[in-house]
Design a protein around this motif. Structure first.
Motif, PDB file in Angstrom:
ATOM      1  N   ASP A  36       0.851  -1.200   0.000  1.00 23.18           N
ATOM      2  CA  ASP A  36       0.000   0.000   0.000  1.00 23.18           C
ATOM      3  C   ASP A  36       0.881   1.243   0.000  1.00 23.18           C
ATOM      4  N   LEU A  37       2.002   1.142   0.708  1.00 28.49           N
ATOM      5  CA  LEU A  37       2.896   2.292   0.857  1.00 28.49           C
ATOM      6  C   LEU A  37       4.329   1.782   0.909  1.00 28.49           C
ATOM      7  N   LEU A  38       5.212   2.393   0.119  1.00 25.00           N
ATOM      8  CA  LEU A  38       6.636   2.090   0.231  1.00 25.00           C
ATOM      9  C   LEU A  38       7.304   3.313   0.843  1.00 25.00           C
ATOM     10  N   LEU A  39       7.986   3.106   1.965  1.00 22.64           N
ATOM     11  CA  LEU A  39       8.626   4.207   2.674  1.00 22.64           C
ATOM     12  C   LEU A  39      10.136   4.076   2.529  1.00 22.64           C
ATOM     13  N   GLY A  40      10.758   5.044   1.905  1.00 21.60           N
ATOM     14  CA  GLY A  40      12.212   5.041   1.727  1.00 21.60           C
ATOM     15  C   GLY A  40      12.856   5.798   2.871  1.00 21.60           C
ATOM     16  N   ALA A  41      13.393   5.048   3.826  1.00 19.94           N
ATOM     17  CA  ALA A  41      14.127   5.663   4.940  1.00 19.94           C
ATOM     18  C   ALA A  41      15.540   5.121   4.877  1.00 19.94           C
ATOM     19  N   ASP A  42      16.108   5.139   3.670  1.00 21.18           N
ATOM     20  CA  ASP A  42      17.363   4.429   3.423  1.00 21.18           C
ATOM     21  C   ASP A  42      18.540   5.376   3.196  1.00 21.18           C
ATOM     22  N   GLY A  43      18.512   6.505   3.867  1.00 16.39           N
ATOM     23  CA  GLY A  43      19.713   7.318   3.981  1.00 16.39           C
ATOM     24  C   GLY A  43      20.054   8.183   2.781  1.00 16.39           C
ATOM     25  N   VAL A  44      21.228   8.822   2.900  1.00 17.84           N
ATOM     26  CA  VAL A  44      21.620   9.856   1.934  1.00 17.84           C
ATOM     27  C   VAL A  44      21.709   9.304   0.500  1.00 17.84           C
ATOM     28  N   HIS A  45      22.165   8.052   0.351  1.00 16.36           N
ATOM     29  CA  HIS A  45      22.289   7.487  -1.005  1.00 16.36           C
ATOM     30  C   HIS A  45      21.060   6.647  -1.365  1.00 16.36           C
ATOM     31  N   SER A  46      19.921   6.977  -0.788  1.00 11.23           N
ATOM     32  CA  SER A  46      18.663   6.222  -0.914  1.00 11.23           C
ATOM     33  C   SER A  46      18.417   5.600  -2.297  1.00 11.23           C
ATOM     34  N   LEU A  47      18.299   4.285  -2.303  1.00 11.07           N
ATOM     35  CA  LEU A  47      17.932   3.585  -3.542  1.00 11.07           C
ATOM     36  C   LEU A  47      16.489   3.922  -3.923  1.00 11.07           C
ATOM     37  N   VAL A  48      15.633   4.066  -2.919  1.00  9.80           N
ATOM     38  CA  VAL A  48      14.221   4.402  -3.202  1.00  9.80           C
ATOM     39  C   VAL A  48      14.154   5.759  -3.910  1.00  9.80           C
ATOM     40  N   ARG A  49      14.931   6.735  -3.405  1.00 11.23           N
ATOM     41  CA  ARG A  49      14.901   8.070  -4.050  1.00 11.23           C
ATOM     42  C   ARG A  49      15.473   8.001  -5.460  1.00 11.23           C
ATOM     43  N   ARG A  50      16.607   7.325  -5.623  1.00  9.84           N
ATOM     44  CA  ARG A  50      17.231   7.285  -6.952  1.00  9.84           C
ATOM     45  C   ARG A  50      16.365   6.507  -7.946  1.00  9.84           C
ATOM     46  N   SER A  51      15.577   5.541  -7.431  1.00 18.17           N
ATOM     47  CA  SER A  51      14.720   4.752  -8.329  1.00 18.17           C
ATOM     48  C   SER A  51      13.502   5.541  -8.789  1.00 18.17           C
ATOM     49  N   GLY A  52      12.916   6.332  -7.885  1.00 19.50           N
ATOM     50  CA  GLY A  52      11.655   6.999  -8.225  1.00 19.50           C
ATOM     51  C   GLY A  52      11.801   8.464  -8.577  1.00 19.50           C
ATOM     52  N   TRP A  53      12.951   9.056  -8.270  1.00 18.23           N
ATOM     53  CA  TRP A  53      13.192  10.475  -8.531  1.00 18.23           C
ATOM     54  C   TRP A  53      14.463  10.555  -9.393  1.00 18.23           C
ATOM     55  N   PRO A  54      14.345  10.415 -10.717  1.00 18.94           N
ATOM     56  CA  PRO A  54      15.548  10.359 -11.569  1.00 18.94           C
ATOM     57  C   PRO A  54      16.429  11.604 -11.372  1.00 18.94           C
ATOM     58  N   GLY A  55      17.734  11.399 -11.459  1.00 15.80           N
ATOM     59  CA  GLY A  55      18.679  12.519 -11.325  1.00 15.80           C
ATOM     60  C   GLY A  55      18.835  13.008  -9.904  1.00 15.80           C
ATOM     61  N   THR A 149      38.754   6.628  15.344  1.00 12.44           N
ATOM     62  CA  THR A 149      38.476   7.735  14.426  1.00 12.44           C
ATOM     63  C   THR A 149      37.815   7.206  13.153  1.00 12.44           C
ATOM     64  N   LEU A 150      36.766   7.905  12.731  1.00 15.94           N
ATOM     65  CA  LEU A 150      36.109   7.608  11.453  1.00 15.94           C
ATOM     66  C   LEU A 150      36.487   8.704  10.461  1.00 15.94           C
ATOM     67  N   VAL A 151      36.683   8.338   9.213  1.00 21.94           N
ATOM     68  CA  VAL A 151      36.994   9.341   8.181  1.00 21.94           C
ATOM     69  C   VAL A 151      35.999   9.145   7.033  1.00 21.94           C
ATOM     70  N   HIS A 152      35.330  10.201   6.648  1.00 23.27           N
ATOM     71  CA  HIS A 152      34.379  10.070   5.525  1.00 23.27           C
ATOM     72  C   HIS A 152      34.146  11.431   4.866  1.00 23.27           C
ATOM     73  N   GLY A 153      33.380  11.421   3.790  1.00 23.78           N
ATOM     74  CA  GLY A 153      33.063  12.665   3.098  1.00 23.78           C
ATOM     75  C   GLY A 153      31.738  13.230   3.581  1.00 23.78           C
ATOM     76  N   ILE A 154      31.322  14.343   2.975  1.00 20.26           N
ATOM     77  CA  ILE A 154      30.001  14.907   3.274  1.00 20.26           C
ATOM     78  C   ILE A 154      29.192  14.925   1.984  1.00 20.26           C
ATOM     79  N   HIS A 155      28.020  14.318   2.055  1.00 18.94           N
ATOM     80  CA  HIS A 155      27.101  14.300   0.917  1.00 18.94           C
ATOM     81  C   HIS A 155      25.768  14.881   1.357  1.00 18.94           C
ATOM     82  N   SER A 156      25.064  15.481   0.427  1.00 17.86           N
ATOM     83  CA  SER A 156      23.696  15.911   0.746  1.00 17.86           C
ATOM     84  C   SER A 156      22.797  15.574  -0.448  1.00 17.86           C
ATOM     85  N   ALA A 157      21.496  15.551  -0.165  1.00 16.54           N
ATOM     86  CA  ALA A 157      20.526  15.193  -1.210  1.00 16.54           C
ATOM     87  C   ALA A 157      20.104  16.450  -1.965  1.00 16.54           C
ATOM     88  N   PRO A 158      19.735  16.313  -3.242  1.00 17.14           N
ATOM     89  CA  PRO A 158      19.167  17.473  -3.951  1.00 17.14           C
ATOM     90  C   PRO A 158      17.756  17.723  -3.434  1.00 17.14           C
TER      91      PRO A 158
END
Ligand SMILES: Cc1cc2nc3c(=O)[nH]c(=O)nc-3n(C[C@H](O)[C@H](O)[C@H](O)COP(=O)(O)OP(=O)(O)OC[C@H]3O[C@@H](n4cnc5c(N)ncnc54)[C@H](O)[C@@H]3O)c2cc1C
Length: 256
Positions: A36-55, A149-158
């Motif tokens: 009935d509902l698909l909820l994408g709570a899968d983080g900054v690189h969300s597969l749900v977002r990339r699948s349904g919101w091209p670009g 110590t953790l080392v990583h980059g910073i990403h944000s969603a459009p």
């Protein structure tokens, strides 16, 4: 609050009627078919977002974050902005609550992108960049260790609207933001609260999702934009002197 405590509390609140399957999702289409509902709570690189919101792939900000804990009392509680870098020091959650509790420091640093294959070398670069400027930072740099110590980059969603047909995005999937206002996890929790309330109040999922989007879309995007502005201000290189003078001027207007 330590993130591990928050996650444990949330997991304990999940009702026994919820069916849990732990696996990496490679394709969201089969999930949508019977739902009935698909909820994408899968983080900054969300597969749900990339699948349904091209670009809508996440954007890399060209910065490196180092963060971790250190076994010392916090030398200060502050965030220092330099010219193109920042260092933050806070007490470790839970430390100092009682006499038996261990002391501890939570720290983070942000600098222009610089990654090496080893965390020890990343820390050496950090020491060379920010060392010798402020005594509390030097004390911290003397105590940090590669193993914690953790080392990583910073990403944000459009910017995206968080609802499309029967798919909704929540948290970083909807609005991953720069960490500089410390609000990403807070907005994720507020999204979850608003979505639950909308599903309770409305008759039917389409109406509930419209209500959810009305409640959260603008406020989440405002936090995303505000965080990006704060990151730009904190990480300024050439304009850092003017920024510091302006902030000193503003501070002088207020109470001491
Ligand atoms: C340096 C830094 C400092 C921060 N400081 C703060 C702060 O002080 N305060 C604050 O509120 N926020 C802070 N944040 C932001 C906060 O970490 C995030 O906003 C928050 O974790 C978002 O929660 P989420 O559940 O939306 O996404 P996530 O925590 O990223 O969770 C997404 C989940 O989805 C899973 N997943 C992803 N893809 C798949 C897939 N294909 N299949 C199955 N599972 C999948 C992941 O494994 C993960 O468990 C900070 C972030 C950074 C980077």
């Amino acid at each position: 609050m330590a993130r591990s405590d928050l996650v444990r509390i949330l997991q304990q609140a999940v009702p026994g009627t919820v069916r849990i399957s732990r696996r990496r999702v490679e394709d969201v289409r089969p999930l949508r078919e019977d739902a009935d509902l698909l909820l994408g709570a899968d983080g900054v690189h969300s597969l749900v977002r990339r699948s349904g919101w091209p670009g809508s792939a996440a954007r890399n900000h060209g910065l490196t974050v180092l963060r971790g804990t250190a076994d010392i009392d916090p030398p200060e509680v502050a965030e220092t902005w330099g010219g193109g870098w920042l260092v933050g020091i806070t007490p470790l959650a839970g430390s100092g609550r009682d006499d038996a509790g261990p002391a501890g420091t939570n720290w983070f640093a942000c600098l222009p992108e610089h990654r090496t294959p080893s965390v020890a070398e990343d820390l050496a670069h950090l020491r060379a960049l920010v060392g010798g400027r402020r005594a509390p930072i030097d004390e911290l740099l003397g105590a940090v260790r590669a193993e914690t110590t953790l080392v990583h980059g910073i990403h944000s969603a459009p910017p995206v609207h968080p609802v499309r047909q029967n798919v909704a995005l929540l948290g970083d999937a909807a609005h991953a933001m720069a960490p500089n206002l410390g609000h990403g996890a807070n907005t994720a929790l507020e999204d979850a609260d608003a979505l639950a309330a909308s599903l309770r109040d409305r008759s039917g999922i389409p109406a509930a999702l419209r209500a959810y989007a009305r409640r959260r879309a603008a406020v989440d995007q405002a936090w995303r934009l505000g965080s990006a502005l704060m990151m730009r201000m904190a990480m300024m290189r050439s304009g850092a002197g003017a920024r510091d003078r302006a902030l000193r001027g503003i501070a002088s207007l207020g109470p001491r």
